[in-house]
Design a protein around this motif. Sequence first.
Motif, PDB file in Angstrom:
ATOM      1  N   PRO A  31      -1.242   5.374  -6.256  1.00  0.00           N
ATOM      2  CA  PRO A  31      -0.560   4.861  -4.683  1.00  0.00           C
ATOM      3  C   PRO A  31      -1.562   5.307  -3.624  1.00  0.00           C
ATOM      4  O   PRO A  31      -1.101   4.303  -2.333  1.00  0.00           O
ATOM      5  N   ALA A  32      -2.525   5.742  -4.056  1.00  0.00           N
ATOM      6  CA  ALA A  32      -3.590   5.911  -2.614  1.00  0.00           C
ATOM      7  C   ALA A  32      -4.632   4.728  -2.816  1.00  0.00           C
ATOM      8  O   ALA A  32      -5.287   4.486  -1.880  1.00  0.00           O
ATOM      9  N   PRO A  52       0.950  -0.923   0.011  1.00  0.00           N
ATOM     10  CA  PRO A  52       0.047  -0.175   0.041  1.00  0.00           C
ATOM     11  C   PRO A  52       1.025   1.236   0.040  1.00  0.00           C
ATOM     12  O   PRO A  52       1.891   1.152   0.720  1.00  0.00           O
ATOM     13  N   GLY A  53       0.371   2.226  -0.975  1.00  0.00           N
ATOM     14  CA  GLY A  53       1.230   3.462  -1.100  1.00  0.00           C
ATOM     15  C   GLY A  53       2.176   3.435  -2.317  1.00  0.00           C
ATOM     16  O   GLY A  53       2.796   4.432  -2.854  1.00  0.00           O
ATOM     17  N   TYR A  54       2.224   2.068  -2.811  1.00  0.00           N
ATOM     18  CA  TYR A  54       2.961   1.880  -4.242  1.00  0.00           C
ATOM     19  C   TYR A  54       2.349   0.775  -4.945  1.00  0.00           C
ATOM     20  O   TYR A  54       3.050   0.413  -5.832  1.00  0.00           O
ATOM     21  N   ASP A  55       0.808   1.014  -4.972  1.00  0.00           N
ATOM     22  CA  ASP A  55       0.270   0.066  -5.677  1.00  0.00           C
ATOM     23  C   ASP A  55       0.228   0.375  -7.162  1.00  0.00           C
ATOM     24  O   ASP A  55      -0.227  -0.163  -7.962  1.00  0.00           O
ATOM     25  N   ASP A 115      -1.459  11.772  -6.613  1.00  0.00           N
ATOM     26  CA  ASP A 115      -1.709  10.495  -6.829  1.00  0.00           C
ATOM     27  C   ASP A 115      -2.246  10.052  -8.282  1.00  0.00           C
ATOM     28  O   ASP A 115      -1.643   9.173  -8.795  1.00  0.00           O
ATOM     29  N   LEU A 150      -6.272   2.848   0.466  1.00  0.00           N
ATOM     30  CA  LEU A 150      -5.959   3.883   1.636  1.00  0.00           C
ATOM     31  C   LEU A 150      -6.752   5.121   1.535  1.00  0.00           C
ATOM     32  O   LEU A 150      -7.329   5.423   2.848  1.00  0.00           O
ATOM     33  N   ARG A 151      -7.157   5.765   0.465  1.00  0.00           N
ATOM     34  CA  ARG A 151      -7.823   7.002   0.423  1.00  0.00           C
ATOM     35  C   ARG A 151      -8.282   7.268  -0.939  1.00  0.00           C
ATOM     36  O   ARG A 151      -7.946   6.680  -2.004  1.00  0.00           O
TER      37      ARG A 151
END
Length: 434
Positions: free
Chosen positions: A331-332, A304-307, A342, A335-336
């Motif tokens: 990247p979100a 997560p953060g690098y998807d 992003d 997560l959000r």
Amino acid sequence: MISYTTQMDAAKKGIVTTAMQVVAAKEKMAVERLRELVAEGKVVIPANKNHPSLDPEGVGAGLRTKINVNLGVSKDCCNLDLELEKAKRAIELKAEAIMDLSCYGKTQAFRRKLIDFSPAMIGTVPMYDAIGMLDKDLKDITADEFFQVVERHAADGVDFMTVHCGINRATAAKVKNNKRLTNIVSRGGSILFAWMELNHCENPFYEQYDRLLDICQAYDVTISLGDACRPGSIHDSTDAAQIEELVVLGELTKLAWEKNVQVMIEGPGHMAIHEIAGNMMLEKRLCHGAPFYVLGPIVTDVAPGYDHITSAIGGAIAAANGADFLCYVTPAEHLRLPDLDDMKEGIIAARIAAHAADIAKGIPGARDWDNAMSTARADVNFPRMIELAMDPEKAKRYRETSAPESEDTCTMCGEMCPMRNMKKILNGEELRLK
């Protein structure tokens, strides 16, 4: 003059439409060959009759891999101006499609504004809009009301719609009887699954599929047959539920073609690298060569953060093995709601994957861009390299924030730059290295 209802209907009748001419020119493909592929269902040209600002694109066999950008408001993030700004930026960054996945409030005004100005094709998932538009509890929504929402989206000018027709009672039983780590992760698919369970009814989009096709035919909406059972973890990929649904989608594809409705098939999802090629072959086989639209695939669950990276890896492999359309991941993801930065990261990652796959597929002209870049590197022509970069803005910023002593080098190699030195030696110039 022969009349026609959809791009597929025209193609079957031997008619070359304006949209076909535009797409053929973009793809460097003979227009008659493109017409044949549209007639066969192997290429779609999503082009709603009510989307006059559209600059048509083709998706499918022999064409460049296209990318889609998701945006839209939610209850927690309801800034319509920001979502419109994202849409404009996505178009600037050369995304061919935008999906409005708004799932809160009365979203028709936003959808219409998006369609009015966007040259990119617009997609939606009507199920996301149903609860807000109808202002009712899920259990109390009727089948007729679901179809009213679909028709509203079609009349507004949506070019393609994701409808989860394959999650019927039999497919739902596979989900319940074959334990998954992540159950159903499709938002639209989970809503339909819940509706069926709450009302003890069949999926209305499966049971009344002809009614859905009639709407799509009337406006020439391409139906994107959604994968409610796409895997939400690498543990769940290629399981009974996913394959059961894919078989159903293949059957529904043939029924749509009988009514001259264009079809795309949606696919995974999360999937380990070694399964991707086999899944692409299986989809093409079971769905009769219909264009394949994939989310990722995301090749590992732990980033997560690098998807945007995990999905670009999977997307490149998928497209090189037959996928035609990549849905970007930012990247979100997980997560959000993504912001503008992003979104850009996701678009560039997806474009890299698509272009890498086009090289592997031998798409005409795909290597020309790379050859031009390599020529600029051999010439140590940094302005030209920046001009050719997929993201010139970022390339220029990197160049300017670390200035070399000599303009024909960079701060990585300096005077030892092999490009610079080979150019000098081969041109018979004097070379001195300190």
